[in-house]
Write a protein that holds these residues in place. Structure first.
Motif, PDB file in Angstrom:
ATOM      1  N   ILE A 150      -5.280  -3.608  11.414  1.00 20.36           N
ATOM      2  CA  ILE A 150      -4.336  -2.971  11.848  1.00 20.36           C
ATOM      3  C   ILE A 150      -3.612  -2.350  10.513  1.00 20.36           C
ATOM      4  O   ILE A 150      -3.053  -3.049   9.827  1.00 20.36           O
ATOM      5  N   ALA A 151      -3.612  -0.972  10.458  1.00 19.86           N
ATOM      6  CA  ALA A 151      -2.853  -0.241   9.310  1.00 19.86           C
ATOM      7  C   ALA A 151      -1.454   0.013   9.772  1.00 19.86           C
ATOM      8  O   ALA A 151      -0.954   0.671  10.832  1.00 19.86           O
ATOM      9  N   ASP A 152      -0.514  -0.531   8.977  1.00 26.68           N
ATOM     10  CA  ASP A 152       0.865  -0.453   9.316  1.00 26.68           C
ATOM     11  C   ASP A 152       1.630   0.330   8.406  1.00 26.68           C
ATOM     12  O   ASP A 152       1.965  -0.056   7.060  1.00 26.68           O
ATOM     13  N   ASP A 153       2.064   1.646   8.664  1.00 27.57           N
ATOM     14  CA  ASP A 153       2.551   2.587   7.536  1.00 27.57           C
ATOM     15  C   ASP A 153       4.003   2.453   7.272  1.00 27.57           C
ATOM     16  O   ASP A 153       4.501   3.294   6.558  1.00 27.57           O
ATOM     17  N   LEU A 154       4.707   1.543   7.941  1.00 28.67           N
ATOM     18  CA  LEU A 154       6.065   1.309   7.693  1.00 28.67           C
ATOM     19  C   LEU A 154       6.373   0.358   6.495  1.00 28.67           C
ATOM     20  O   LEU A 154       6.896   0.228   5.491  1.00 28.67           O
ATOM     21  N   SER A 155       5.643  -0.838   6.857  1.00 28.61           N
ATOM     22  CA  SER A 155       5.790  -2.056   5.842  1.00 28.61           C
ATOM     23  C   SER A 155       4.626  -1.969   5.136  1.00 28.61           C
ATOM     24  O   SER A 155       4.561  -2.864   3.984  1.00 28.61           O
ATOM     25  N   ASN A 156       3.555  -0.719   5.035  1.00 24.87           N
ATOM     26  CA  ASN A 156       2.767  -0.506   4.021  1.00 24.87           C
ATOM     27  C   ASN A 156       1.794  -1.881   3.924  1.00 24.87           C
ATOM     28  O   ASN A 156       1.568  -2.288   2.870  1.00 24.87           O
ATOM     29  N   THR A 157       1.267  -2.334   4.994  1.00 23.77           N
ATOM     30  CA  THR A 157       0.547  -3.601   5.043  1.00 23.77           C
ATOM     31  C   THR A 157      -0.726  -3.321   6.042  1.00 23.77           C
ATOM     32  O   THR A 157      -0.888  -2.476   6.877  1.00 23.77           O
ATOM     33  N   VAL A 158      -1.930  -3.911   5.615  1.00 23.87           N
ATOM     34  CA  VAL A 158      -2.977  -3.877   6.525  1.00 23.87           C
ATOM     35  C   VAL A 158      -3.110  -5.417   7.080  1.00 23.87           C
ATOM     36  O   VAL A 158      -3.088  -6.421   6.153  1.00 23.87           O
ATOM     37  N   TRP A 159      -2.905  -5.473   8.493  1.00 23.45           N
ATOM     38  CA  TRP A 159      -2.809  -6.639   9.190  1.00 23.45           C
ATOM     39  C   TRP A 159      -4.337  -7.234   9.364  1.00 23.45           C
ATOM     40  O   TRP A 159      -5.124  -6.207  10.031  1.00 23.45           O
ATOM     41  N   ARG A 160      -4.719  -8.407   9.353  1.00 22.07           N
ATOM     42  CA  ARG A 160      -5.971  -8.773  10.160  1.00 22.07           C
ATOM     43  C   ARG A 160      -5.672  -9.963  11.196  1.00 22.07           C
ATOM     44  O   ARG A 160      -5.084 -10.923  10.982  1.00 22.07           O
ATOM     45  N   VAL A 161      -6.257  -9.796  12.446  1.00 22.60           N
ATOM     46  CA  VAL A 161      -6.283 -10.652  13.464  1.00 22.60           C
ATOM     47  C   VAL A 161      -7.744 -10.977  13.732  1.00 22.60           C
ATOM     48  O   VAL A 161      -8.810 -10.489  13.933  1.00 22.60           O
ATOM     49  N   ALA A 162      -7.664 -12.757  13.851  1.00 22.77           N
ATOM     50  CA  ALA A 162      -8.769 -13.143  13.932  1.00 22.77           C
ATOM     51  C   ALA A 162      -8.489 -14.272  14.835  1.00 22.77           C
ATOM     52  O   ALA A 162      -7.460 -14.793  15.227  1.00 22.77           O
ATOM     53  N   VAL A 188       8.026   5.266   0.794  1.00 22.32           N
ATOM     54  CA  VAL A 188       6.801   5.023  -0.180  1.00 22.32           C
ATOM     55  C   VAL A 188       6.478   6.492  -0.284  1.00 22.32           C
ATOM     56  O   VAL A 188       5.939   7.095   0.954  1.00 22.32           O
ATOM     57  N   LYS A 189       5.848   6.840  -1.294  1.00 22.07           N
ATOM     58  CA  LYS A 189       5.178   8.162  -1.491  1.00 22.07           C
ATOM     59  C   LYS A 189       3.827   7.870  -1.168  1.00 22.07           C
ATOM     60  O   LYS A 189       3.123   6.853  -1.410  1.00 22.07           O
ATOM     61  N   GLY A 190       3.057   8.880  -0.493  1.00 25.42           N
ATOM     62  CA  GLY A 190       1.715   8.693   0.043  1.00 25.42           C
ATOM     63  C   GLY A 190       0.981   8.666  -1.359  1.00 25.42           C
ATOM     64  O   GLY A 190       0.905   9.180  -2.246  1.00 25.42           O
ATOM     65  N   LEU A 209     -17.163  -1.129   6.072  1.00 24.36           N
ATOM     66  CA  LEU A 209     -18.330  -0.694   5.565  1.00 24.36           C
ATOM     67  C   LEU A 209     -19.461  -1.826   5.746  1.00 24.36           C
ATOM     68  O   LEU A 209     -19.070  -3.015   6.257  1.00 24.36           O
ATOM     69  N   PRO A 210     -20.588  -1.591   5.728  1.00 21.74           N
ATOM     70  CA  PRO A 210     -21.612  -2.568   6.238  1.00 21.74           C
ATOM     71  C   PRO A 210     -21.618  -4.033   5.439  1.00 21.74           C
ATOM     72  O   PRO A 210     -22.107  -5.108   6.069  1.00 21.74           O
ATOM     73  N   ASN A 211     -21.159  -3.931   4.271  1.00 23.59           N
ATOM     74  CA  ASN A 211     -21.094  -5.165   3.461  1.00 23.59           C
ATOM     75  C   ASN A 211     -19.620  -5.932   3.862  1.00 23.59           C
ATOM     76  O   ASN A 211     -19.559  -7.140   3.122  1.00 23.59           O
ATOM     77  N   GLY A 212     -18.838  -5.360   4.675  1.00 27.91           N
ATOM     78  CA  GLY A 212     -17.516  -6.037   5.070  1.00 27.91           C
ATOM     79  C   GLY A 212     -16.673  -5.615   4.045  1.00 27.91           C
ATOM     80  O   GLY A 212     -15.498  -5.730   4.568  1.00 27.91           O
ATOM     81  N   ASP A 213     -16.641  -4.856   3.240  1.00 30.35           N
ATOM     82  CA  ASP A 213     -15.600  -4.144   2.554  1.00 30.35           C
ATOM     83  C   ASP A 213     -14.750  -3.223   3.301  1.00 30.35           C
ATOM     84  O   ASP A 213     -15.229  -2.849   4.388  1.00 30.35           O
ATOM     85  N   ILE A 214     -13.395  -2.975   3.145  1.00 33.26           N
ATOM     86  CA  ILE A 214     -12.733  -2.348   3.978  1.00 33.26           C
ATOM     87  C   ILE A 214     -12.055  -1.057   3.159  1.00 33.26           C
ATOM     88  O   ILE A 214     -11.329  -1.297   2.245  1.00 33.26           O
ATOM     89  N   LEU A 215     -12.201   0.005   3.722  1.00 33.60           N
ATOM     90  CA  LEU A 215     -11.489   1.420   3.121  1.00 33.60           C
ATOM     91  C   LEU A 215     -10.388   1.620   3.897  1.00 33.60           C
ATOM     92  O   LEU A 215     -10.235   1.437   5.056  1.00 33.60           O
ATOM     93  N   VAL A 216      -9.363   2.042   3.170  1.00 35.42           N
ATOM     94  CA  VAL A 216      -7.911   2.224   3.939  1.00 35.42           C
ATOM     95  C   VAL A 216      -7.522   3.753   2.988  1.00 35.42           C
ATOM     96  O   VAL A 216      -7.440   4.107   1.984  1.00 35.42           O
ATOM     97  N   ALA A 217      -7.458   4.805   4.089  1.00 40.38           N
ATOM     98  CA  ALA A 217      -6.932   6.006   3.556  1.00 40.38           C
ATOM     99  C   ALA A 217      -5.286   5.966   3.471  1.00 40.38           C
ATOM    100  O   ALA A 217      -4.605   5.453   4.405  1.00 40.38           O
ATOM    101  N   GLU A 218      -4.770   6.544   2.467  1.00 41.29           N
ATOM    102  CA  GLU A 218      -3.460   6.356   2.252  1.00 41.29           C
ATOM    103  C   GLU A 218      -2.893   7.747   1.781  1.00 41.29           C
ATOM    104  O   GLU A 218      -3.569   8.412   0.728  1.00 41.29           O
ATOM    105  N   LEU A 263       0.842  -1.101  -0.082  1.00 44.14           N
ATOM    106  CA  LEU A 263      -0.008  -0.050   0.018  1.00 44.14           C
ATOM    107  C   LEU A 263       0.854   1.140   0.060  1.00 44.14           C
ATOM    108  O   LEU A 263       1.967   1.280   0.088  1.00 44.14           O
ATOM    109  N   LYS A 264       0.249   2.405   0.087  1.00 48.74           N
ATOM    110  CA  LYS A 264       0.956   3.628  -0.267  1.00 48.74           C
ATOM    111  C   LYS A 264       0.844   4.532   1.118  1.00 48.74           C
ATOM    112  O   LYS A 264      -0.033   5.491   1.079  1.00 48.74           O
TER     113      LYS A 264
END
Length: 438
Positions: A420-432, A122-124, A86-95, A77-78
Motif C-alpha cells: 500500500i502506497a501512503d502519500d501522506l506519511s510517505n510510506t509503503v506498507w506491507r500486509v502479510a 514533501v516535494k514530489g 517485478l518478477p524477481n520480487g523487487d518493488i517499484l514505486v512511482a513518486e 519517500l517522496k
C-alpha cells in the motif's frame, strides 16, 4: 492565492468545521455494490468541505484483520503513488506530483485550499524508487533510485524486458534487466499523452494479458466541463496503445477520472476505478469500479451512473445520455479510489482469495470523512460478488486527524502479500499473513 480568496477559503473551512462539530451530516445511504442508492441532487454555492488534517503515525500502525500483520516496508519517500512488483520480487514505486491547472472559479480556489490542508508537505520525487526485501521480513534492506528526472510519474507496467512509465505528459519505455538497481538509459517516448492544463494529471497504466497493448487512463480537465469542452479533447478517456508502434485509439470515453487500471486475471478483462464528479451533494456521485467495455461511453459530463442527467452541463446532450453505460460497482461518494489490484492464486487466504483490493485516498467535500482506507471487493468467476469489506483501516486517528492516505495497492503473488502506497506519511506498507515468513 490572493488575500481575498484565502479569506473566502478560511471562512468556508471554518463554517464546514463548525457544521461538522454540531453533528450535522446527511443520512447515511448504501452507495456500494451493483445498485447504489442515489439521493436527490443538492448543488450548493460552496460544497460542504472537510478534510482530515495530517497528524503522523507517532508509533501507531494501520489496523488489519486478525491473522494478518502490517509493517512499514519503506518510509521517507517522496509522494509514493503507484507500485509494480517485478518478477524477481523487487518493488517499484512511482513518486511525484503533477497538475498545476489554473483555478478559474472562487470555489476552485476554496477547494484547492481545503484539499491542500490534507496533503504532505514533501516535494514530489519525480522518480522511480526500487525496494528489495530479500529476507521477507517486511522491511526493505535495499532501496535505490531506479530512474530519476521524470515528470510526475504515475502508472507502471513491465512487458518482457521493457519497463513502461506513464509521466503526466508522455508514455516512456526503458530497458529492464532482472536484478538491475539503476537505469541510466534515457526513456524512449512511446507516445505523447494529453497534458494541456492537466486538471487531473495522473496517467494510470496497465498492459493487456498478452502484452501486445497498453492501456492509459486519462482524466478530465474539469469537474463537469466548466472550462469549455475544447480543453476536454482526448480527456476522460482510456486509450489503447499498440506497445510497439505507439499508435492509439480511444477504448472507452466519458469516464471522468480513471485513476487505476488492472487486468482481472480470470477473464483477462480490463477494469478501472473511477473518481466521479463533485458539487452535486455529499452523497453524489458514487466513485466506482467497472469493467472497461470497448467503445463504452460512461456518461461524463452529461450524466452519471448511467442516464442520470447533470443539469449543470450546457448544452444538454440527450443523445449522449441515451448511450451512457451503468458502471459495474459503486464504491461510495467521494471516497477517491486511487488504487486497484486483483489477487491471483490463493490470494491472501481466508475471505480474501478472489477479488480486488482498492485504495481509497479519502474525501474532502462531505461533512463526514469517507474513504481513508483499503477495501476488499469479493469476486466470483471474474465478477464482483458481495459488498466491500474493510481490509486496512486506522488511517484516521482517534482525534480525527489523518495519519496517512492510501493511493496505489499491489498484490504480490510470490509472497501472498499486499503493498500500500501512503502519500501522506510517505510510506509503503506491507500486509502479510501473520504466520508467513516469506
Amino acid at each position: 492565492m490572493t488575500r481575498r480568496f484565502k479569506t473566502i477559503a478560511l471562512a468556508a473551512a471554518t463554517a464546514t468545521l463548525a457544521l461538522s462539530a454540531c453533528g450535522s451530516k446527511p443520512a447515511d445511504l448504501d452507495q456500494t455494490g451493483a445498485s447504489p442508492t442515489l439521493p436527490a441532487q443538492n448543488e450548493t454555492l460552496v460544497p460542504p468541505m472537510k478534510i482530515a488534517r495530517p497528524a503522523g503515525w507517532d508509533g501507531a500502525l494501520p489496523t488489519v484483520p486478525a491473522g494478518y500483520r502490517i509493517t512499514a516496508l519503506a518510509t521517507d519517500l517522496k509522494i509514493p503513488r503507484q507500485m509494480l512488483v517485478l518478477p524477481n520480487g523487487d518493488i517499484l514505486v512511482a513518486e511525484g506530483k503533477g497538475g498545476h491547472a489554473p483555478k478559474l472559479r472562487p470555489k476552485d480556489v476554496i477547494a484547492g485550499y481545503i484539499k491542500g490542508l490534507g496533503n504532505t508537505g514533501v516535494k514530489g520525487g519525480d522518480r522511480i524508487t526500487l525496494l528489495r526485501d530479500a529476507d521477507g521480513d517486511g522491511r526493505a534492506e535495499v532501496r535505490t533510485v531506479l530512474i530519476d528526472g521524470l515528470d510526475a510519474p504515475y502508472g507502471l507496467a513491465l512487458v518482457g524486458s521493457d519497463l513502461y512509465v506513464a509521466n503526466q505528459g508522455a508514455l516512456l519505455r526503458f530497458p529492464y534487466r532482472d536484478g538491475v538497481t539503476g537505469i541510466a538509459t534515457p526513456g524512449q517516448e512511446v507516445t505523447r499523452l494529453p497534458s494541456r492544463i492537466n486538471h487531473h494529471w495522473t496517467k494510470s497504466l496497465a498492459a493487456s494479458a498478452d502484452g501486445s497493448k497498453l492501456y492509459v487512463g486519462i482524466g478530465s480537465n474539469s469537474n463537469v466541463g466548466e472550462r469549455g469542452m475544447e480543453v476536454e479533447e482526448d480527456r476522460a478517456v482510456i486509450w489503447e496503445i499498440d506497445r510497439i508502434s505507439g499508435a492509439h485509439r480511444v477504448l472507452a470515453s466519458g469516464i471522468r477520472n480513471p485513476t487505476a487500471l488492472a487486468i482481472e486475471p480470470r477473464t483477462n478483462a480490463l477494469w478501472s476505478v473511477v473518481n466521479e464528479r463533485d458539487e452535486l451533494g455529499p452523497r453524489l456521485v458514487p466513485d466506482y469500479l467497472t469493467s472497461v467495455r470497448p467503445g463504452g461511453f460512461y456518461g461524463w459530463p452529461y450524466s452519471y451512473w448511467g442516464r442520470n442527467a447533470d443539469p449543470r452541463v450546457h448544452p444538454q446532450r440527450p443523445d449522449m445520455i441515451a448511450k451512457a453505460m451503468v458502471p459495474d460497482y459503486g464504491l461510495g461518494s467521494h471516497v477517491a479510489a486511487l488504487g486497484l489490484s486483483f489477487t491471483t492464486g490463493a490470494g491472501m487466504g481466508g475471505a480474501f482469495t478472489e477479488g480486488a483490493f482498492i485504495g481509497e485516498h479519502g474525501s474532502w467535500n462531505r461533512q463526514d470523512l469517507a474513504g481513508y482506507k483499503v477495501v476488499w471487493v469479493p469476486f466470483s468467476a471474474g465478477r464482483p460478488n458481495g459488498k466491500p469489506r474493510d481490509f486496512v483501516t486506522g488511517f484516521i486517528g482517534p482525534d480525527g486527524h489523518a495519519r496517512g492516505r492510501p493511493v496505489g495497492v499491489a498484490f504480490d503473488a510470490r509472497t501472498g502479500t499486499l503493498l500500500i502506497a501512503d502519500d501522506l506519511s510517505n510510506t509503503v506498507w506491507r500486509v502479510a499473513p501473520a504466520a508467513a515468513t516469506r
